[in-house]
Every structure is written in structure tokens, then in C-alpha cells.
Design an enzyme around this catalytic site. Structure first.
Site, PDB file in Angstrom:
ATOM      1  CB  CYS A 198      -1.103  -0.095   1.482  1.00  0.00           C
ATOM      2  SG  CYS A 198      -2.058  -1.374   1.536  1.00  0.00           S
ATOM      3  CD  GLU A 226      -2.299   4.518   2.905  1.00  0.00           C
ATOM      4  OE1 GLU A 226      -3.314   3.960   3.252  1.00  0.00           O
ATOM      5  OE2 GLU A 226      -2.106   3.331   1.948  1.00  0.00           O
ATOM      6  CB  CYS A 263      -5.428  -1.715   4.629  1.00  0.00           C
ATOM      7  SG  CYS A 263      -3.879  -1.914   4.602  1.00  0.00           S
TER       8      CYS A 263
END
Length: 157
Positions: free
Chosen positions: A72, A74, A112
Site C-alpha cells: 500500500c 502508506e 487498511c
């Protein structure tokens, strides 16, 4: 039996209500979505982390046909940030996303669970709350800390 509740406050802002440094961080997260590699989901996410030394590190989601092998935005940003600037603490992170139509999503999207856990590790390392700015097309959510997004986090074993 004892009942408890968990809640936290966050701000809902327009882009115009952000100060200049936050506007820059949001812009960097939005630009990072262009470096996403998302040929399967077509959901492009960008993240920008402001470090205590003033540097801003960006990341974008990177997919792989073997889905668990991607990462991801992040985590891409936070792992790179700490690898390159291990002595700088995280101050805040902005996260933006473009949907399958290529336009920025109307409502902000949150990280997430795996990203929340990874970001919490760096918040703990920083020793202070790391602000989270979630970016939508017209609306921005400002959350006071990563910990607010992850109640009952796994922090020690």
C-alpha cells in the site's frame, strides 16, 4: 458487566481551510497517486509523510499479480521514510486516492488495517501523536493520531 465505549474526535475540513504546510502535504499525496502501479484494482493511492527534519517522503501503492506481494501507499512511504531518515520522527501523513474512473475519490479513504499497524509502530517510535490527513475530492478529515484509527492495537508481546 461493565460497558465501555471508544470514540475520538476528528475535523472535517474543506481544502481551503488547510494551512499552507498541510496544503502542500495534501498536494504531495495527491501527486503521489500518479506513481501508483495499480493495473489490477485501478485504485491509485498516494501518501506523503512529513518528517521532523522537514523532509516529505511520498509513497504510492504498488500491486503485483500475486496480490499479497504488493504494498500500500502508506507502507511504501513509511518504510522508505525510516530507511532513508532513521533519525527523523514522523509528524503527519496525508493520504489521497483516485478511484477506478481516474478521478479523486469524493470521500476520504482510511488506511487498511496492516497500514494502520505499521504506521502505529512509527507513532510509538516518535513518542508523540502522528496526525493523519485523509483527502477526498472536496473534503478532508484531520485525525489527531494513528492510534485513534486502531483501538486495541497490537503494541507489545
Amino acid at each position: 458487566m461493565e460497558k465501555k465505549s471508544i470514540d475520538f474526535s476528528y475535523e472535517v475540513l474543506s481544502h481551503k481551510e488547510l494551512d499552507a504546510p498541510d496544503t502542500n502535504l495534501v498536494r504531495r499525496a495527491m501527486e503521489a497517486t500518479r506513481r501508483s502501479y495499480a493495473p489490477y484494482s485501478h485504485f491509485c493511492v498516494g501518501a506523503a509523510i512529513l518528517l521532523s527534519d522537514g523532509n516529505i517522503v511520498e509513497g504510492a501503492n504498488q500491486e503485483n499479480v500475486a496480490y499479497p506481494s504488493g504494498t500500500c501507499a502508506e507502507r511504501s512511504a513509511c518504510f522508505y521514510a525510516h530507511a532513508q531518515y532513521p533519525d527523523a520522527s514522523f509528524e503527519k501523513i496525508a493520504i489521497a486516492a483516485r478511484g477506478t474512473d481516474g478521478a479523486f475519490v469524493a470521500a476520504p479513504v482510511a488506511p487498511c488495517g496492516a497500514c494502520r499497524q505499521a504506521l502505529l509502530e512509527y507513532e510509538i517510535l516518535a513518542g508523540h501523536p502522528v496526525e493523519v490527513i485523509l483527502v477526498g475530492r472536496d473534503t478532508v478529515y484531520r485525525i489527531p493520531s494513528v492510534a485513534a484509527l486502531l483501538p486495541f492495537a497490537f503494541t507489545e508481546f
